[in-house]
Design an enzyme around this catalytic site. Sequence first.
Site, short mmCIF file in Angstrom:
data_model
loop_
_atom_site.label_atom_id
_atom_site.label_comp_id
_atom_site.label_asym_id
_atom_site.label_seq_id
_atom_site.Cartn_x
_atom_site.Cartn_y
_atom_site.Cartn_z
N HIS A 2 -1.26 -14.14 -6.95
CA HIS A 2 -0.20 -13.10 -7.40
C HIS A 2 0.55 -13.55 -8.72
O HIS A 2 1.66 -13.30 -8.95
CB HIS A 2 0.86 -12.89 -6.36
N HIS B 220 0.10 -6.91 4.99
CA HIS B 220 1.44 -7.18 4.42
C HIS B 220 1.72 -5.81 3.51
O HIS B 220 2.72 -6.10 2.65
CB HIS B 220 1.75 -8.38 3.84
FE LIG Z 1 -2.86 -9.14 0.49
#
Ligand SMILES: [Fe+2]
Length: 396
Positions: free
Chosen positions: A23, A145
């Site tokens: 991320h 998520h």
């Molecule tokens: Fe993911």
Amino acid sequence: MSIRITDSVTWVGKKDWELRDFHGMEYSTHRGSSYNSYLVRDEKVALIDTVWQPFAEEFVENLKKEIDLKEIDYIIINHGEIDHSGALPELMREIPETPIYCTRNGARSIKGHYHQDWNFVEVKTGDRLSLGKKELIFIEARMLHWPDSMFCYLTGENILFSNDAFGQHYATEFFFNDEVDQAELYQESIKYYANILTPFSSFVRKKIEEFVSLNLPLSMICTSHGIIWRDNPLQIVEQYMEWADDYQEDQITLIYDTMWNGTRRMAEAIAAGIREAKPEMTVKLYNTGRTDKNDVITEVFKSKAIVVGSPTINRGILTSIAAILEEIRGLEFKNKKAAAFGCYGWSGESVKMITGLLGECGMTLINDGLRTLWNPDPASIARCVEFGKEIAAAVD
Ligand SMILES: [Fe+2]
Ligand SMILES: Cc1cc2nc3c(=O)[nH]c(=O)nc-3n(C[C@H](O)[C@H](O)[C@H](O)COP(=O)(O)O)c2cc1C
Ligand SMILES: [Fe+2]
């Protein structure tokens, strides 16, 4: 490389030993990760998820060694995030007509990323896709998520393909939970939950209750990151229920940063006060300027209370403390107590500012905080010890 998981399921993913951040720089991956993709062979053939884009070419080459791509009847994309859908453009160049099964939000997120009008088949919870003798049952898992997330379940083999849920960023030469170092596995699983899933705990609880009520036998959970849960797969489900229930250990964590060590001395004296009042309490100290922020968040997750310190700098707080508080705010921890401390030289805004931010994070404030002028002298150290005792007393 591909590995046979069961008679009908083959792992065709990628182990990423080098990965150290995920991320962007948002999540540290000290032990790498894996992108798990699965080929399910029955009379029909389904491919479940792909891998992250940098490995797209390698993934497709590898897949060709395992199967003639034209024999793939269905592609299932449980989640549109690039770490799982990233090889789609490469794959769809070879088999452009193959249907892609995903949720309605999945079709949106995949189109949003790749701007291609592939043959999407939107599925809902309870929809079934026959592969011949076995079936795939789809279970939407909204906000686990992302809005597009879903699970699918393979009958006959009794396997839940859970995508990100129950995963860990953990590269290992092994494939199954019973083969790896259990402490490493626990650490990577709890870090993953704390840093990624905490804000979605209410969805986690509901989804698990829903899955349990379906009464489907479960022999394996095939996640999209890390190991496959085959030895007592329910253990991670039960663990998630515990973590989702505002999880706490008997721990108080002190988080601070400092320029000249005054705020560190305060932290150590506060910790001593807590220990004196409650010797059974685990007390941990982290200088956020020197510690990986995801590791700090994992400790916050485990804590009943956090005590946050920064000296005043330019009428504000040090940036590493501002950053960790922003992280904590977004994760929406529930049922935690907090207090602030720090040194100052003249205007001394930091403690009030941290106290305000802790309130915005949804923490229950124990007091108005403690500030020390310049470097703490013995009297200020004694006040810190008392402050620590006050904090211990406020935490059951
Ligand atoms: Fe993911
Ligand atoms: C660059 C810099 C800016 C500062 N700005 C402020 C300020 O705006 N208000 C204040 O009360 N103290 C200010 N201080 C003083 C510090 O808060 C003081 O030195 C404190 O004792 C440092 O604590 P520490 O040892 O934990 O770093 C500043 C210090 C530095 C080095
Ligand atoms: Fe993922």
